[in-house]
Design a protein around this motif. Structure first.
Motif, mmCIF file in Angstrom:
data_model
loop_
_atom_site.group_PDB
_atom_site.id
_atom_site.type_symbol
_atom_site.label_atom_id
_atom_site.label_comp_id
_atom_site.label_asym_id
_atom_site.label_seq_id
_atom_site.Cartn_x
_atom_site.Cartn_y
_atom_site.Cartn_z
ATOM 1 N N ILE A 266 34.778 35.275 39.667
ATOM 2 C CA ILE A 266 34.033 36.105 40.623
ATOM 3 C C ILE A 266 32.791 36.665 39.948
ATOM 4 O O ILE A 266 31.682 36.642 40.507
ATOM 5 N N ARG A 267 32.971 37.183 38.758
ATOM 6 C CA ARG A 267 31.856 37.758 37.994
ATOM 7 C C ARG A 267 30.740 36.740 37.800
ATOM 8 O O ARG A 267 29.552 37.051 37.976
ATOM 9 N N ASP B 29 26.995 43.348 43.485
ATOM 10 C CA ASP B 29 25.832 43.115 42.631
ATOM 11 C C ASP B 29 26.330 43.011 41.184
ATOM 12 O O ASP B 29 27.538 43.032 40.926
ATOM 13 N N ALA B 30 25.415 42.881 40.265
ATOM 14 C CA ALA B 30 25.784 42.658 38.866
ATOM 15 C C ALA B 30 26.676 43.764 38.312
ATOM 16 O O ALA B 30 27.585 43.521 37.516
ATOM 17 N N ASN C 115 32.995 44.861 33.514
ATOM 18 C CA ASN C 115 34.290 45.161 32.903
ATOM 19 C C ASN C 115 35.486 44.522 33.621
ATOM 20 O O ASN C 115 36.593 45.072 33.618
ATOM 21 N N ILE C 116 35.277 43.346 34.220
ATOM 22 C CA ILE C 116 36.413 42.675 34.866
ATOM 23 C C ILE C 116 36.719 41.323 34.220
ATOM 24 O O ILE C 116 37.739 40.707 34.541
ATOM 25 N N GLY D 204 43.303 40.582 34.400
ATOM 26 C CA GLY D 204 44.084 39.589 35.118
ATOM 27 C C GLY D 204 44.053 39.858 36.609
ATOM 28 O O GLY D 204 43.478 40.842 37.085
ATOM 29 N N GLY D 205 44.688 38.971 37.386
ATOM 30 C CA GLY D 205 44.705 39.143 38.836
ATOM 31 C C GLY D 205 43.338 38.915 39.441
ATOM 32 O O GLY D 205 42.492 38.207 38.891
ATOM 33 N N THR D 206 43.082 39.534 40.586
ATOM 34 C CA THR D 206 41.787 39.430 41.259
ATOM 35 C C THR D 206 41.471 40.739 41.969
ATOM 36 O O THR D 206 42.280 41.210 42.797
ATOM 37 N N PHE D 207 40.346 41.337 41.664
ATOM 38 C CA PHE D 207 40.024 42.624 42.269
ATOM 39 C C PHE D 207 39.673 42.480 43.746
ATOM 40 O O PHE D 207 39.700 43.456 44.500
#
Length: 328
Positions: A24-25, A57-58, A63-64, A68-71
């Protein structure tokens, strides 16, 4: 680059896997780099149907990479399997001025994406994210390497107890239709036997092998069992069969379960997710659609969705031969 695409959505769907956040990042920051707007969709296809969107946005994805997982959360959606549900999803995309979408998930996610593309000609690129590593057209999926390391670490700890008490441990790992985790983690952890759905080794062979191990001087053993293995109806039945036919060991069962999905992603998964995320955005901007971004021989590969969901990733059965040789 195709400048017609300005707004790109990203979502995660199906089972979570370590490295999804890193993907995602990469998607979001690639959008920023190419002067596009990125939108996050919560809870996969269900969130798409309900219009559960958020601007990203950026700084939204700081910090992800190590999480783990997905925010963005994940879910399976029965409603998306209906024509009416997909129509709601399409309407929400158009109302949100979204031009294209990146979906991160497994074969179910890609099947839905392919159907949606066929119906609406909406540009979609997929990123393979599943610990099972069971997607055709890519050597590795995001989360697989982390899951392997989690399993090996767990088996290492189980072996300490097995050695201390002269026990035989059956360790069940994930892999309903694919034995990649069991086979590779079994070799990495030094298992005496590895049971996978692709190869039915049979109960009698298993008993003979364990008896031979005992006769050779082994005081404990580890058997790694993929949850999709067909030797027994389940691992508990298999344990009972071994107890009835081999009294050399005290038999114990450990089911690792969803422990394998969690945890901080490995460096390999973070790098893989970053590579695939960047390329997914670039592919959309180049006018490509209805395909998955994977990796083949450590090179980025573009694979049509139909090919990605056509079958399972081929298992390297040569590893079974290697396992037999080094487990004596």
């Amino acid at each position: 680059m195709n400048k017609k695409i300005q707004n790109i959505a990203v979502m995660t769907s199906g089972g979570d896997s370590p490295g999804m956040n890193a993907a995602i990042r990469a998607v979001v920051r690639s959008c920023v780099f190419y002067n596009c707007t990125s939108v996050g969709i919560y809870r996969g296809y269900q969130g798409l149907i309900e219009g559960d969107f958020i601007h990203l946005d950026a700084r939204s994805v700081k910090n992800i990479i190590n999480k783990g997982g997905t925010f963005l959360k994940s879910a399976r959606s029965k409603e998306f399997e209906t024509k009416e549900g997909r129509q709601k999803a399409y309407d929400n995309l158009k109302n949100g001025n979204i031009d294209a979408m990146v979906v991160i998930g497994g074969d179910g996610t890609f099947t839905g994406a392919n159907v949606f593309y066929q119906e609406y000609n909406f540009p979609i690129i997929g990123i393979p994210g599943t610990i099972d590593n069971d997607i055709s057209g890519t050597d590795y999926t995001i989360g697989y390497d982390t899951a392997l390391n989690t399993v090996v670490e767990a088996i290492d700890k189980i072996r300490d107890t097995a050695n201390s008490h002269n026990r035989l441990f059956l360790v069940e790992v994930m892999g309903r239709n694919a034995g990649d985790i069991a086979l590779n983690a079994g070799i990495g952890a030094g298992a005496e036997e590895i049971l996978i759905p692709e190869e039915d080794l049979g109960k009698e062979r298993l008993i003979k092998s364990l008896a031979k191990s005992k006769q050779s001087g082994k005081t404990s053993s580890i058997v790694v069992v993929s949850e999709g293995d067909q030797i027994g109806k389940n691992i508990l039945e298999l344990a009972d069969y071994i107890r009835e036919n081999l009294d050399a060991y005290e038999v114990k069962v450990t089911v690792l379960g969803h422990l394998q999905r969690g945890g901080s992603p490995s460096c390999y998964d973070r790098v893989l997710a970053s590579r695939l995320g960047v390329k997914a955005v670039e592919a959309l901007l180049e006018g490509k659609k209805d395909l998955m971004i994977g990796v083949q021989s450590n090179k980025i590969a573009e694979v049509p969705f139909k090919e990605a969901i056509s079958g399972e990733n081929e298992l390297d059965l040569e590893l079974l031969r290697i396992a037999d040789i080094i487990s004596i």
